[in-house]
Scaffold this motif. Structure first.
Motif, PDB file in Angstrom:
ATOM      1  N   ALA A 152      32.639  47.589  32.159  1.00 36.42           N
ATOM      2  CA  ALA A 152      33.901  47.396  31.428  1.00 36.42           C
ATOM      3  C   ALA A 152      34.504  48.740  31.019  1.00 36.42           C
ATOM      4  O   ALA A 152      35.721  48.933  31.114  1.00 36.42           O
ATOM      5  N   GLY A 153      33.664  49.665  30.589  1.00 36.83           N
ATOM      6  CA  GLY A 153      34.174  50.985  30.209  1.00 36.83           C
ATOM      7  C   GLY A 153      34.788  51.720  31.383  1.00 36.83           C
ATOM      8  O   GLY A 153      35.865  52.327  31.265  1.00 36.83           O
ATOM      9  N   ALA A 154      34.126  51.677  32.522  1.00 36.27           N
ATOM     10  CA  ALA A 154      34.646  52.338  33.724  1.00 36.27           C
ATOM     11  C   ALA A 154      35.934  51.676  34.198  1.00 36.27           C
ATOM     12  O   ALA A 154      36.882  52.362  34.601  1.00 36.27           O
ATOM     13  N   ALA A 176      40.314  42.954  37.272  1.00 30.69           N
ATOM     14  CA  ALA A 176      41.752  43.070  37.013  1.00 30.69           C
ATOM     15  C   ALA A 176      42.071  42.802  35.549  1.00 30.69           C
ATOM     16  O   ALA A 176      42.898  43.511  34.950  1.00 30.69           O
ATOM     17  N   ASP A 177      41.445  41.805  34.952  1.00 30.57           N
ATOM     18  CA  ASP A 177      41.708  41.500  33.537  1.00 30.57           C
ATOM     19  C   ASP A 177      41.333  42.680  32.646  1.00 30.57           C
ATOM     20  O   ASP A 177      42.062  43.018  31.711  1.00 30.57           O
ATOM     21  N   THR A 178      40.204  43.315  32.942  1.00 32.30           N
ATOM     22  CA  THR A 178      39.763  44.470  32.155  1.00 32.30           C
ATOM     23  C   THR A 178      40.725  45.640  32.336  1.00 32.30           C
ATOM     24  O   THR A 178      41.113  46.300  31.365  1.00 32.30           O
ATOM     25  N   MET A 179      41.122  45.886  33.558  1.00 37.61           N
ATOM     26  CA  MET A 179      42.040  46.992  33.831  1.00 37.61           C
ATOM     27  C   MET A 179      43.411  46.742  33.207  1.00 37.61           C
ATOM     28  O   MET A 179      44.006  47.656  32.622  1.00 37.61           O
ATOM     29  N   LYS A 180      43.924  45.527  33.310  1.00 37.05           N
ATOM     30  CA  LYS A 180      45.240  45.214  32.741  1.00 37.05           C
ATOM     31  C   LYS A 180      45.228  45.330  31.222  1.00 37.05           C
ATOM     32  O   LYS A 180      46.196  45.810  30.624  1.00 37.05           O
ATOM     33  N   ALA A 181      44.140  44.896  30.588  1.00 42.94           N
ATOM     34  CA  ALA A 181      44.052  44.991  29.123  1.00 42.94           C
ATOM     35  C   ALA A 181      44.081  46.453  28.689  1.00 42.94           C
ATOM     36  O   ALA A 181      44.777  46.813  27.731  1.00 42.94           O
ATOM     37  N   ALA A 182      43.350  47.306  29.390  1.00 43.50           N
ATOM     38  CA  ALA A 182      43.336  48.734  29.050  1.00 43.50           C
ATOM     39  C   ALA A 182      44.700  49.365  29.319  1.00 43.50           C
ATOM     40  O   ALA A 182      45.175  50.194  28.535  1.00 43.50           O
ATOM     41  N   ALA A 183      45.325  48.973  30.407  1.00 41.53           N
ATOM     42  CA  ALA A 183      46.652  49.504  30.736  1.00 41.53           C
ATOM     43  C   ALA A 183      47.665  49.105  29.680  1.00 41.53           C
ATOM     44  O   ALA A 183      48.536  49.902  29.309  1.00 41.53           O
ATOM     45  N   ASP A 229      35.032  32.236  46.130  1.00 44.53           N
ATOM     46  CA  ASP A 229      35.042  32.003  44.688  1.00 44.53           C
ATOM     47  C   ASP A 229      34.322  33.108  43.928  1.00 44.53           C
ATOM     48  O   ASP A 229      34.747  33.505  42.837  1.00 44.53           O
ATOM     49  N   ALA A 230      33.229  33.622  44.497  1.00 44.79           N
ATOM     50  CA  ALA A 230      32.490  34.710  43.844  1.00 44.79           C
ATOM     51  C   ALA A 230      33.341  35.982  43.794  1.00 44.79           C
ATOM     52  O   ALA A 230      33.373  36.687  42.776  1.00 44.79           O
ATOM     53  N   TRP A 231      34.054  36.264  44.884  1.00 42.59           N
ATOM     54  CA  TRP A 231      34.920  37.441  44.899  1.00 42.59           C
ATOM     55  C   TRP A 231      36.126  37.260  43.987  1.00 42.59           C
ATOM     56  O   TRP A 231      36.577  38.218  43.350  1.00 42.59           O
ATOM     57  N   ILE A 232      36.643  36.049  43.898  1.00 41.39           N
ATOM     58  CA  ILE A 232      37.753  35.794  42.962  1.00 41.39           C
ATOM     59  C   ILE A 232      37.283  36.056  41.534  1.00 41.39           C
ATOM     60  O   ILE A 232      37.983  36.706  40.748  1.00 41.39           O
ATOM     61  N   ALA A 233      36.106  35.572  41.187  1.00 41.42           N
ATOM     62  CA  ALA A 233      35.574  35.798  39.837  1.00 41.42           C
ATOM     63  C   ALA A 233      35.397  37.290  39.576  1.00 41.42           C
ATOM     64  O   ALA A 233      35.735  37.796  38.493  1.00 41.42           O
ATOM     65  N   THR A 234      34.872  38.006  40.567  1.00 44.02           N
ATOM     66  CA  THR A 234      34.683  39.452  40.427  1.00 44.02           C
ATOM     67  C   THR A 234      36.016  40.157  40.260  1.00 44.02           C
ATOM     68  O   THR A 234      36.205  40.969  39.349  1.00 44.02           O
ATOM     69  N   TYR A 235      36.945  39.840  41.138  1.00 48.51           N
ATOM     70  CA  TYR A 235      38.241  40.509  41.083  1.00 48.51           C
ATOM     71  C   TYR A 235      38.967  40.200  39.783  1.00 48.51           C
ATOM     72  O   TYR A 235      39.546  41.105  39.157  1.00 48.51           O
ATOM     73  N   ASN A 236      38.952  38.943  39.359  1.00 56.50           N
ATOM     74  CA  ASN A 236      39.649  38.587  38.131  1.00 56.50           C
ATOM     75  C   ASN A 236      39.066  39.307  36.921  1.00 56.50           C
ATOM     76  O   ASN A 236      39.807  39.760  36.044  1.00 56.50           O
ATOM     77  N   MET A 237      37.738  39.433  36.867  1.00 51.77           N
ATOM     78  CA  MET A 237      37.103  40.164  35.780  1.00 51.77           C
ATOM     79  C   MET A 237      37.570  41.614  35.807  1.00 51.77           C
ATOM     80  O   MET A 237      37.953  42.187  34.783  1.00 51.77           O
ATOM     81  N   MET A 268      35.528  52.485  44.612  1.00 51.06           N
ATOM     82  CA  MET A 268      35.837  51.632  43.455  1.00 51.06           C
ATOM     83  C   MET A 268      35.166  50.271  43.602  1.00 51.06           C
ATOM     84  O   MET A 268      34.539  49.771  42.659  1.00 51.06           O
ATOM     85  N   ILE A 269      35.285  49.658  44.762  1.00 49.74           N
ATOM     86  CA  ILE A 269      34.655  48.352  44.969  1.00 49.74           C
ATOM     87  C   ILE A 269      33.141  48.480  44.843  1.00 49.74           C
ATOM     88  O   ILE A 269      32.491  47.650  44.201  1.00 49.74           O
ATOM     89  N   GLY A 270      32.576  49.537  45.418  1.00 50.78           N
ATOM     90  CA  GLY A 270      31.141  49.763  45.301  1.00 50.78           C
ATOM     91  C   GLY A 270      30.705  49.935  43.859  1.00 50.78           C
ATOM     92  O   GLY A 270      29.649  49.429  43.450  1.00 50.78           O
ATOM     93  N   MET A 271      31.507  50.638  43.065  1.00 47.87           N
ATOM     94  CA  MET A 271      31.212  50.817  41.648  1.00 47.87           C
ATOM     95  C   MET A 271      31.218  49.472  40.926  1.00 47.87           C
ATOM     96  O   MET A 271      30.337  49.173  40.125  1.00 47.87           O
ATOM     97  N   VAL A 272      32.204  48.657  41.230  1.00 47.80           N
ATOM     98  CA  VAL A 272      32.293  47.338  40.600  1.00 47.80           C
ATOM     99  C   VAL A 272      31.089  46.482  41.003  1.00 47.80           C
ATOM    100  O   VAL A 272      30.407  45.913  40.148  1.00 47.80           O
ATOM    101  N   VAL A 273      30.834  46.399  42.285  1.00 48.62           N
ATOM    102  CA  VAL A 273      29.723  45.582  42.774  1.00 48.62           C
ATOM    103  C   VAL A 273      28.401  46.071  42.183  1.00 48.62           C
ATOM    104  O   VAL A 273      27.588  45.283  41.704  1.00 48.62           O
TER     105      VAL A 273
END
Length: 142
Positions: free
Chosen positions: A71-73, A126-133, A116-124, A56-61
């Protein structure tokens, strides 16, 4: 996310990912230390779960350069996580465990810029996943 943040995340994941099981053992150890109740959400063998996490992390990165496809994934993953009983509050705990794990794995390379770069990545993510959920958990009222 900025191009610099994307570059930092890609470079640091290239350093952390080869650590494999070490990274996931650190991550899940910290996650369950932060919130022991989360252990009950994991039904898979933890080595298999660790491989899923790294995938999952590899897919995101790997997808940071194509945010629309990513975003779709992520939305699909967010919808699946509803069935795993993941709640919005769990995302904060996962972020904390991930950042701690990266700090442990990267050591002196783990700078404020990396964090900070990882926080930005994670927040993006998580926000996408939470919105879909939320769309699954709260059907639209006609």
């Amino acid at each position: 996310m900025t191009p610099q943040q994307i570059s930092v995340v890609k470079k640091t994941w290239a350093l952390a990912e080869p650590l494999g099981d070490t990274v996931t053992v650190l991550f899940y150890g910290r996650l369950f230390e932060l919130d022991p109740s989360l252990r009950s959400l994991f039904r898979k063998d933890m080595q298999e779960q660790g491989r899923s996490l790294r995938t999952m992390i590899g897919m995101v990165v790997g997808g940071l350069d194509d945010p629309d496809k990513l975003a779709g994934a992520l939305a699909a993953s967010g919808r699946r996580h509803v069935t795993y009983r993941v709640e919005n509050r769990h995302y904060d705990t996962v972020r904390e465990a991930l950042l701690w794990t990266l700090n442990q794995a990267l050591r002196e390379i783990y700078t404020a810029e990396v964090r900070d770069a990882w926080i930005a990545t994670y927040n993006m993510m998580a926000d996408t996943m939470k919105a879909a959920a939320a769309e699954v958990a709260t059907p639209e009222v006609a």
